[in-house]
Scaffold this active site. Structure first.
Site, PDB file in Angstrom:
ATOM      1  N   GLU A  53      -2.350   5.404  13.624  1.00 15.93           N
ATOM      2  CA  GLU A  53      -2.027   6.718  12.904  1.00 15.93           C
ATOM      3  C   GLU A  53      -2.376   7.912  13.611  1.00 15.93           C
ATOM      4  O   GLU A  53      -1.534   8.716  13.503  1.00 15.93           O
ATOM      5  CB  GLU A  53      -2.849   6.814  11.550  1.00 15.93           C
ATOM      6  N   HIS A  59      -3.419   8.090   5.736  1.00 14.37           N
ATOM      7  CA  HIS A  59      -3.525   6.756   5.188  1.00 14.37           C
ATOM      8  C   HIS A  59      -4.930   6.222   5.239  1.00 14.37           C
ATOM      9  O   HIS A  59      -5.463   5.707   4.590  1.00 14.37           O
ATOM     10  CB  HIS A  59      -2.714   5.903   5.822  1.00 14.37           C
ATOM     11  N   LYS A 104      -9.690   7.627   1.359  1.00 15.50           N
ATOM     12  CA  LYS A 104     -10.343   6.449   1.102  1.00 15.50           C
ATOM     13  C   LYS A 104     -11.507   6.193   1.412  1.00 15.50           C
ATOM     14  O   LYS A 104     -12.637   5.216   1.177  1.00 15.50           O
ATOM     15  CB  LYS A 104      -9.268   5.357   2.108  1.00 15.50           C
ATOM     16  N   CYS A 145       0.801  -1.227  -0.169  1.00 15.75           N
ATOM     17  CA  CYS A 145       0.010  -0.194  -0.036  1.00 15.75           C
ATOM     18  C   CYS A 145       0.838   1.407   0.019  1.00 15.75           C
ATOM     19  O   CYS A 145       0.092   2.351  -0.109  1.00 15.75           O
ATOM     20  CB  CYS A 145      -0.819  -0.072   1.260  1.00 15.75           C
ATOM     21  N   PHE A 158       1.279  -2.748   4.735  1.00 13.46           N
ATOM     22  CA  PHE A 158       1.725  -4.277   5.292  1.00 13.46           C
ATOM     23  C   PHE A 158       3.160  -4.527   5.089  1.00 13.46           C
ATOM     24  O   PHE A 158       3.702  -4.134   4.242  1.00 13.46           O
ATOM     25  CB  PHE A 158       0.979  -5.439   4.680  1.00 13.46           C
ATOM     26  N   HIS A 205      -9.518   1.696  -0.907  1.00 10.76           N
ATOM     27  CA  HIS A 205      -8.296   1.449  -0.766  1.00 10.76           C
ATOM     28  C   HIS A 205      -7.691   0.827  -2.161  1.00 10.76           C
ATOM     29  O   HIS A 205      -7.842  -0.385  -2.421  1.00 10.76           O
ATOM     30  CB  HIS A 205      -7.806   0.461   0.116  1.00 10.76           C
TER      31      HIS A 205
END
Length: 402
Positions: free
Chosen positions: A305, A294, A326, A162, A390, A331
């Protein structure tokens, strides 16, 4: 150190194809999340996605070329065409050799791979299409962009889940600062809406059954999306010399690795990337009023976050606007950071902070001003765009008005 500026944007997204449609829907808080139509859902618990609707490949490509193009490459080329047209570049042989192409890709031509596996295992086919490998390779979108415009400088793919597009844009920044290129075509693309990929996300149990509500108390997970965004980046000297319109400055980038867990986010790693981006851009905390988060709407990401933002900004974090695109775009994996970079550039350019759509009620565990549901007309001179992947791979971009 050479300044790096944005002179072109191109977008293929679930909320609009092309920058004007994208900008209008982004500032209106209009979500592109809806019923999944790209894949039959009889074998899926996932019933929603953020699809690029109304995209007809034959409208954009000669039928003779289409057999070479997975959907991921189609998105990249269409976005690059718009970005190049906006930048107004004309390529001599010399400039083509000084133009790099760096695209972020998360999963590659997974549509091609899914189709090939179906033929091989379900239909017991003896042969696969001869273009199977050229279509599915993660470097295919970058290759197609170079061929579209005859770009002969450095060209490659950044693939870090990502954070792929964030890393691609950070690499573009370094290429321009180093003098290895005068122009870089950069961004990200992904088209992961296949049965096999969605079954994988289904197994992780982090996909929302209804919609994406980042930072809300009742958030229920992420929504898988698709799309592409391409930015044309140039050294400021090169852009000014040719009289280009400058949209924003890519002022800095920060990258880090959590080195802790394959799926669980870590606030320390995210905070380190944000600090590095601020330092690289020479920005003081008080100069940054907005962070494009994010913001996946998973239980773990949003809390982590928010913790990282507070660790970096201290008391100023309470005054920050922190919205998640998002909530509208879903995403888009390898394309997410590029779509969000485009949103950040447009926010700076037009003095409008896009909202977090679908917001219901604040979560005390995420104490940020999420700009709920309605955009704010607020002049901003600098902003961060966060991408956390990830594997604990983090990329943060710092933009400011030029």
């Amino acid at each position: 150190m050479r300044k790096v500026v944005v002179t072109g944007l191109g977008v293929v997204s679930p909320i609009g194809i092309g920058v004007p449609a994208f900008r209008e829907a982004l500032f209106a808080g209009r979500s592109g999340i809806g019923p999944l139509t790209a894949v039959l859902t009889d074998r899926l618990s996932i019933r929603i996605a953020a699809e690029v609707r109304g995209f007809t490949p034959e409208d954009h490509f000669d039928p003779r070329r289409l057999p070479l193009l997975d959907r991921i490459s189609q998105f990249a080329v269409v976005a690059a065409r718009e970005a190049m047209a906006m930048a107004g570049l004309e390529f001599s042989d010399a400039l083509a050799a000084r133009t790099a192409t760096v695209l972020g890709v998360g999963v590659g031509g997974i549509g091609t791979l899914d189709d090939a596996f179906h033929r091989l295992y379900a239909e017991q086919a003896a042969r696969l299409h001869p273009f199977t490998i050229p279509r599915l390779m993660v470097s295919a979108p970058a290759s197609h962009v170079t061929m579209e415009f005859g770009l002969t400088g450095p060209a490659f793919t950044a693939s870090s889940a990502c954070a792929s597009a964030g890393h691609a844009l950070a690499t573009a920044l370094m290429l321009l600062r180093s003098g290895m290129a005068d122009v870089v075509v950069s961004g990200g693309t992904d088209a992961p809406l296949t049965l096999g990929t969605l079954k994988g996300w289904e197994a992780m149990r982090i996909v929302s059954p209804d919609t994406c509500r980042p930072f809300s108390r009742d958030r229920s997970g992420m929504v898988v999306g698709e799309g592409a965004a391409v930015l044309v980046l140039e050294s400021e000297e090169h852009a000014r010399a040719r009289g280009a319109e400058v949209l924003a400055e890519l002022a800095g980038a920060g990258m880090s690795a959590d080195a802790r867990d394959l799926t669980a986010p870590d606030a320390e790693g995210a905070a380190r990337a944000m600090r590095l981006a601020l330092d690289d851009a020479g920005l003081n905390l008080g100069e940054v009023p907005y962070v494009n988060a994010h913001g996946t709407a998973t239980a773990a990401n949003d809390v982590t976050e928010a913790q990282a933002i507070h660790a970096v900004f201290g008391p100023h974090a309470r005054r920050l606007m922190v919205s998640s695109s998002k909530s509208m775009l879903g995403h888009a994996l390898g394309a997410a950071g590029a779509l969000e970079a485009a949103a950040t550039v447009l926010a700076l350019r037009h003095g409008v902070v896009p909202p977090t759509a679908n917001f219901t009620e604040p979560d005390p565990a995420c104490p940020v001003d999420a700009v709920p549901n309605e955009a704010r007309a607020v002049p901003i001179r600098a902003a961060l765009s966060n991408s956390f992947a990830f594997g604990g791979l983090n990329a943060v971009l710092a933009f400011r008005t030029a």
